[in-house]
Design a protein around this motif. Sequence first.
Motif, PDB file in Angstrom:
ATOM      1  N   ASP A 121      14.555 -25.434  63.328  1.00 61.86           N
ATOM      2  CA  ASP A 121      13.350 -26.249  63.438  1.00 61.86           C
ATOM      3  C   ASP A 121      13.061 -26.635  64.876  1.00 61.86           C
ATOM      4  O   ASP A 121      11.898 -26.864  65.235  1.00 61.86           O
ATOM      5  CB  ASP A 121      13.498 -27.526  62.606  1.00 61.86           C
ATOM      6  CG  ASP A 121      12.997 -27.342  61.177  1.00 61.86           C
ATOM      7  OD1 ASP A 121      12.226 -26.394  60.948  1.00 61.86           O
ATOM      8  OD2 ASP A 121      13.376 -28.133  60.303  1.00 61.86           O
ATOM      9  N   ALA A 122      14.098 -26.685  65.697  1.00 63.37           N
ATOM     10  CA  ALA A 122      13.920 -27.065  67.097  1.00 63.37           C
ATOM     11  C   ALA A 122      12.966 -26.138  67.838  1.00 63.37           C
ATOM     12  O   ALA A 122      12.443 -26.496  68.894  1.00 63.37           O
ATOM     13  CB  ALA A 122      15.282 -27.082  67.803  1.00 63.37           C
ATOM     14  N   LEU A 123      12.719 -24.954  67.274  1.00 60.66           N
ATOM     15  CA  LEU A 123      11.789 -24.025  67.909  1.00 60.66           C
ATOM     16  C   LEU A 123      10.395 -24.650  68.040  1.00 60.66           C
ATOM     17  O   LEU A 123       9.665 -24.380  68.997  1.00 60.66           O
ATOM     18  CB  LEU A 123      11.709 -22.739  67.077  1.00 60.66           C
ATOM     19  CG  LEU A 123      11.198 -21.476  67.754  1.00 60.66           C
ATOM     20  CD1 LEU A 123      12.018 -21.115  68.982  1.00 60.66           C
ATOM     21  CD2 LEU A 123      11.206 -20.324  66.764  1.00 60.66           C
ATOM     22  N   GLY A 124      10.042 -25.507  67.096  1.00 59.04           N
ATOM     23  CA  GLY A 124       8.759 -26.191  67.159  1.00 59.04           C
ATOM     24  C   GLY A 124       8.770 -27.433  68.020  1.00 59.04           C
ATOM     25  O   GLY A 124       7.744 -28.101  68.173  1.00 59.04           O
ATOM     26  N   GLU A 125       9.929 -27.749  68.590  1.00 60.27           N
ATOM     27  CA  GLU A 125      10.056 -28.940  69.439  1.00 60.27           C
ATOM     28  C   GLU A 125      10.067 -28.578  70.913  1.00 60.27           C
ATOM     29  O   GLU A 125      10.465 -29.393  71.755  1.00 60.27           O
ATOM     30  CB  GLU A 125      11.339 -29.686  69.062  1.00 60.27           C
ATOM     31  CG  GLU A 125      11.343 -30.173  67.615  1.00 60.27           C
ATOM     32  CD  GLU A 125      12.721 -30.610  67.152  1.00 60.27           C
ATOM     33  OE1 GLU A 125      13.662 -30.613  67.986  1.00 60.27           O
ATOM     34  OE2 GLU A 125      12.857 -30.935  65.951  1.00 60.27           O
ATOM     35  N   ARG A 126       9.662 -27.360  71.212  1.00 59.04           N
ATOM     36  CA  ARG A 126       9.547 -26.933  72.606  1.00 59.04           C
ATOM     37  C   ARG A 126       8.056 -26.929  72.952  1.00 59.04           C
ATOM     38  O   ARG A 126       7.327 -25.984  72.646  1.00 59.04           O
ATOM     39  CB  ARG A 126      10.171 -25.548  72.806  1.00 59.04           C
ATOM     40  CG  ARG A 126      11.671 -25.499  72.469  1.00 59.04           C
ATOM     41  CD  ARG A 126      12.462 -26.487  73.318  1.00 59.04           C
ATOM     42  NE  ARG A 126      13.884 -26.510  73.049  1.00 59.04           N
ATOM     43  CZ  ARG A 126      14.501 -27.358  72.217  1.00 59.04           C
ATOM     44  NH1 ARG A 126      13.780 -28.251  71.543  1.00 59.04           N
ATOM     45  NH2 ARG A 126      15.801 -27.326  72.069  1.00 59.04           N
ATOM     46  N   PRO A 127       7.560 -28.003  73.551  1.00 60.99           N
ATOM     47  CA  PRO A 127       6.105 -28.207  73.674  1.00 60.99           C
ATOM     48  C   PRO A 127       5.386 -27.181  74.536  1.00 60.99           C
ATOM     49  O   PRO A 127       4.166 -27.074  74.467  1.00 60.99           O
ATOM     50  CB  PRO A 127       6.003 -29.609  74.285  1.00 60.99           C
ATOM     51  CG  PRO A 127       7.324 -29.832  74.967  1.00 60.99           C
ATOM     52  CD  PRO A 127       8.328 -29.113  74.137  1.00 60.99           C
TER      53      PRO A 127
END
Length: 436
Positions: A121-127
Amino acid sequence: MHTLEQLRSGALAGTRWLDLSAGLTELPNEVFALADTLEVLNLSGNRLTSLPHDLSRLHHLKIVFCSDNPFTELPEVLGDCPALQVVGFKACDIHRVSGAALPPALRWLILTDNAIEHLPDALGERPLMQKLMLAGNRLSALPEGLAHAGRLELLRLSANRFEQLPAWLTALPRLSWLALSGNPLGWTVPAPTPLPTVPWADLQIGEALGEGASGRISRVTLAGHGQGLALKLFKGAVTSDGLPEHELAGSLVAGQHRALCTPVAELSAHPQGTPGLLLPLIPPGHVHLAGPPSMASCTRDVYAEGWRIGAAQALRLARTVAGAVAHLHLQGVMHGDLYAHNILWDPQSGDAMLSDFGAATLLPTDRPAQRLALLALEVRAFGCLLEELVAHAQRVADEAPAWVVLEELARACLQTDPALRPTLDDAVLALERVAA
């Protein structure tokens, strides 16, 4: 390519870009002597399975390539590198990707041709994420966190295991270049247009014309015909866009259009069974409108320094490309790579052709709402092209109304709500009204 001897002798002191391919099984310690300048580290084609735990000592490092190494997981030390923006691990043996391995400034992630089944999910937390290349893996789902990737513009999902797409995918505000072929989505797709076949033995092979990720192109002459053709022989390997057979399928469904570089025949009876297509030769005088994106531009093409275009040329180019893409959409094909670097044009006549079906996706004929939602993504790609033409405008006072039309159409195509964008048919009509 640099050598270990150069590195160890100090001859590379002060370098910003280091290329090392020497059968390495570990990163030489001498690399850290370059910590104050090194920005690009290319370790592709070695035998690495890990990276040193203190890689973050390379505090200026922006780009890392480690393709064609036997990594089984994306190294978590990458996540400790604060300046790292581009990460490329193509054709390794990666099974595991941890959120900890994703650097905070990540813009471009290349994991093509691996064995990845799940993404964090962290992939979507790279702005800053703009470009995500995942073709040729074992993915059947995307992490829900990626629904928040508001800057994501290019996504390659070909040759995976998706049986359905998440509803949020086509709602991403900037997604423009998407490839989906080679997934068991269960769609009913348009049938290819049958083409004549030409045996290998009937061809005389001439000069090489070029080589891309999916194949090699040569000039050929067909026995009994004076007109030359181009032959594309497919390599058969996974590319960043997908598999060659998907490009072949997209090309056959696309059909004929004066502004599309689509095949006129299929190759048969190649001695090694290699698939191939016969294509018309690009007319003399045609050149690429722009170069492909750079590491710095990420998702946007690079135009020649000082390049300018007049309003009449820009309108003709825009009408031609819009017409070609509208034709594709009518046939049920999403090009997937609508870029200036895939447009060949003649600066003198203004004629243009759209090429390269490597990222083409055949769209469902039985799911009209999903089909329209997917096509709206490509409308944004057309908006990017218009925006680039406007940015390179050669301004002349009496041509101002034409530029206003192009600017307004670009804004409409670039709306963050995909449902509010015009169709390519709408764009053609708007551009034809200016011509009238």
